[in-house]
Each structure stands twice: as structure tokens, then as C-alpha cells.
Design an enzyme around this catalytic site. Structure first.
Site, PDB file in Angstrom:
ATOM      1  CG  ASN A   1       5.074   0.156   0.345  1.00 23.75           C
ATOM      2  OD1 ASN A   1       4.919  -0.381   0.569  1.00 23.75           O
ATOM      3  ND2 ASN A   1       3.978   0.705  -1.327  1.00 23.75           N
TER       4      ASN A   1
ATOM      5  N   GLY B   1       1.108  -0.810  -0.222  1.00 17.77           N
ATOM      6  CA  GLY B   1      -0.122   0.560  -0.209  1.00 17.77           C
ATOM      7  C   GLY B   1       0.570   1.400   0.224  1.00 17.77           C
TER       8      GLY B   1
ATOM      9  CD  GLN C   1      -7.555   5.194  -6.108  1.00 19.75           C
ATOM     10  OE1 GLN C   1      -7.470   4.334  -7.437  1.00 19.75           O
ATOM     11  NE2 GLN C   1      -7.990   4.899  -5.297  1.00 19.75           N
TER      12      GLN C   1
ATOM     13  N   GLY D   1       9.018   4.128  -6.622  1.00 19.49           N
ATOM     14  CA  GLY D   1       8.091   5.117  -6.508  1.00 19.49           C
ATOM     15  C   GLY D   1       8.560   5.473  -5.122  1.00 19.49           C
ATOM     16  CG  ASP D   2       4.839   3.738  -2.983  1.00 20.22           C
ATOM     17  OD1 ASP D   2       4.534   4.875  -3.463  1.00 20.22           O
ATOM     18  OD2 ASP D   2       4.126   2.396  -3.113  1.00 20.22           O
TER      19      ASP D   2
ATOM     20  CG  PHE E   1      -5.931  -2.111  -6.014  1.00 15.64           C
ATOM     21  CD1 PHE E   1      -4.997  -2.365  -4.628  1.00 15.64           C
ATOM     22  CD2 PHE E   1      -6.821  -1.230  -4.867  1.00 15.64           C
ATOM     23  CE1 PHE E   1      -4.959  -2.132  -3.476  1.00 15.64           C
ATOM     24  CE2 PHE E   1      -6.570  -0.851  -3.819  1.00 15.64           C
ATOM     25  CZ  PHE E   1      -5.916  -0.806  -2.850  1.00 15.64           C
TER      26      PHE E   1
ATOM     27  N   GLY F   1      15.675   8.528 -14.261  1.00 17.98           N
ATOM     28  CA  GLY F   1      15.543   9.314 -12.705  1.00 17.98           C
ATOM     29  C   GLY F   1      15.088  10.666 -12.937  1.00 17.98           C
TER      30      GLY F   1
ATOM     31  CB  THR G   1       9.860   9.115 -11.280  1.00 21.58           C
ATOM     32  OG1 THR G   1       8.139   8.947 -11.616  1.00 21.58           O
ATOM     33  CG2 THR G   1       9.707   9.949 -10.193  1.00 21.58           C
TER      34      THR G   1
END
Length: 324
Positions: free
Chosen positions: A52, A48, A170, A253-254, A116, A225, A220
Site C-alpha cells: 500500500n 499489505g 503487530q 494510514g498507509d 489475518f 488529522g 494520526t
């Protein structure tokens, strides 16, 4: 100082497919797609977006407040968070439903297909935010309950709390108005390159127009990078940190968001904070799962110096404190 992380808490079932998805998809039959992939590995991990980000921030010495909902099967997850010193008072337990569950399948090229089940994430968080301090506090709105993602930008703006908006997964369920209203007044909009293009398409706003609504755009770019642009004219490319053993891109990413928030909490500029994000992400991709990596302060310093040069003094002191 308090850092608030709203978003999902979930269990991830991570599977690996020993091939390439594109070899099994007929491009001229996308209107009637029917595929099945035999995976050769599966593991269940804590995940989640909010969980994370909080996990990596705890590795960096921060104790952010997770603002989310979890279900009746959350006990073992909560124990792990508490063991890291993370507060649980922002998590609303829903004892009549399961915690969200994410199914992630990754092919040999790093492409992913995700399913999900929202579970408890379908309910709004009920945290009361006691003791908000607009002079010190930070927040991030990461993918989670849609109503939370709609209401929290307004709440943070009213309370003058700088917030990062990170719509991520989302995006398909957020309307153009949702996105415009949430990005307006944000400290930063953080996305990957594909998500940024989706936002532009959905809102009808160009990247420069988005930058006029948020102070910063942090985009990102995977192995390339990230790009950091500011309303003050800043436009910097932050190179990725090279690692020799990439095991799983899930959660990178998190981890990048966690490092970015850490840098901002230390009072660093957004480009400097983005470098911390890139180094943090380099540890995440070396492990299978989104909350399995560890961060050695000496290795963190080595990667930062080798990639970007000398560290800011405040970061160096913070790493020294973590090492002790």
C-alpha cells in the site's frame, strides 16, 4: 536516493456490514463473545502495508524498494507493481505457501474487525540491500514479518540509514523490549493515537520518554488529522483534509506514510511532510480498497492550498513534473 519499505504484502478481502458492531455485542458477556455478522458486500484487492505504501509513493512519482515475502499466488500482484515502475527485486517469492490474506469487515460507523492469515509473511525477507547510501536513503519498517521488525532497526542503525518505525497491527506480538530496541534511534515513530497508548502501556515509557528515543513522534488522529512532535520542541497539529465522499478508511494510514516519506524525500520538514501525508490519505479514503485510488496533481495542489496554504516550492515543482 533509495527508499526501502519493509512490511506485508497481502490480498485484502474487504467486507461491509450494514449496521453497527456495538449493537450486536453484549458488553457484560465479553468473556464469552460469539458473534456473526452478515455482510452485504465483499471485494478482493491487493494490499499489505508495504504494498500500500509503495503504491501511493508510485502515484507521487517515487519508486521505492519493497522488502517483503510473497507466495505462489503473487503473479497478478507483481504484474501490477511492475506496471507502476516499482522494482520487485526486494520481494522474496515463496513458492510453497500463499501470500498473506487479510479479512476486513467495516461497519456503518467505520469500525473494523480484521482477521489475518500471515502466509508468506511468516518468513523473513532475504534482500541484500546493495548500494546503501546513508547520506540519501530512507526506510520505513511497517507491520510485517516480526523477525524483520526486530532485526531491521538494528541493521538500519548500523548502516546509518534514517528509518521510520511503524509497528501498527503487530503490536500484540512485539514485546516491550522489541519496542524499546526498535524505537531507540529511529528517525520517527509513526502510529495512530490508540497504538501510541498501547506502546506506552507495553513499554512503561511516557510519550515524552518515547520522544527522547526517537527524533519525531507522528500520531494520526483519524478525522482530526495528526500531531507532529519533535525532539527539538516542535509540537504541531496537522488538520485533516476535508473530503465529501468517504468510502473506505482502510489504507488511509498507509497512504499517509507514503506522503510523509515523499515529503522527506523532497527534503521538507516533518510537519511539511505530514501535510503531504494528509493530502495523500484524502485520496485513499475516497475509494474502496487500498490500491485503487489515483492522484491528480492539480487536485492534490488544490487540496493542499485550501487546507494548509501555499505549497513548498519543491513540492509545486514535483507536482508540475507529475502532471507532464
Amino acid at each position: 536516493m533509495a527508499i526501502y519499505i519493509s512490511g506485508s504484502l497481502a490480498f485484502d478481502r474487504i467486507m461491509s456490514f450494514p449496521g453497527n458492531f456495538q449493537d450486536h455485542i453484549l458488553m457484560d458477556r465479553l468473556h464469552m463473545i460469539n458473534v456473526s455478522f452478515m455482510v452485504d458486500g465483499m471485494d478482493e484487492r491487493r494490499g499489505g502495508c508495504a504494498g500500500n505504501i509503495a503504491y501511493s509513493m508510485a502515484l507521487l512519482g517515487e519508486k521505492p524498494v519493497i522488502v517483503s515475502c510473497a507466495g505462489k499466488d503473487f503473479d497478478s500482484y507483481g504484474v501490477k507493481l511492475a506496471a507502476m515502475g516499482l522494482p520487485l527485486d526486494g520481494i522474496s517469492l515463496q513458492m510453497d505457501i500463499f501470500t498473506a490474506l487479510c479479512f476486513i469487515t467495516t461497519d456503518m460507523n467505520g469500525n473494523q474487525i480484521t482477521g489475518f492469515y500471515p502466509g508468506a509473511m511468516s518468513r523473513q525477507a532475504s534482500f541484500a540491500y546493495p548500494g546503501l547510501d546513508p547520506e540519501k536513503d530512507l526506510a520505513i519498517i511497517s507491520p510485517g514479518n516480526v523477525e524483520d521488525m526486530r532485526r531491521l532497526p538494528l541493521f538500519y542503525r548500523e548502516k546509518r540509514i534514517p528509518y521510520i518505525y511503524d509497528p501498527g497491527q503487530q503490536l500484540p506480538v512485539l514485546s516491550a523490549d522489541d519496542l524499546r530496541n526498535s524505537i531507540e534511534g529511529a528517525f520517527a515513530l509513526v502510529t495512530n493515537d490508540y497504538e501510541l497508548h498501547m506502546i506506552c502501556n507495553q513499554t512503561g515509557l511516557g510519550e515524552e520518554e518515547l520522544l527522547g528515543r526517537a527524533l519525531w513522534l507522528v500520531t494520526t488522529l483519524g478525522g482530526q488529522g495528526c500531531r507532529v512532535r519533535g525532539a527539538d520542541g516542535t509540537d504541531e497539529r496537522i488538520s485533516a483534509v476535508e473530503v465529501t465522499d468517504v468510502k473506505d478508511p482502510t489504507g488511509a494510514g498507509d497512504a499517509q506514510r507514503a506522503g510523509l516519506l515523499k515529503g522527506l524525500a523532497l527534503g521538507l520538514s516533518v510537519p511539511e511532510a505530514a501535510r503531504i501525508g494528509a493530502v495523500t490519505a484524502s485520496f485513499a479514503i475516497e475509494c474502496l480498497g487500498t490500491q485503487e485510488h489515483k492522484i491528480d496533481p492539480a487536485e492534490f495542489a488544490r487540496r493542499h492550498v485550501n487546507t494548509y496554504g501555499p505549497m513548498p516550492e519543491v513540492l509545486e515543482k514535483n507536482l508540475d513534473a507529475l502532471a507532464k
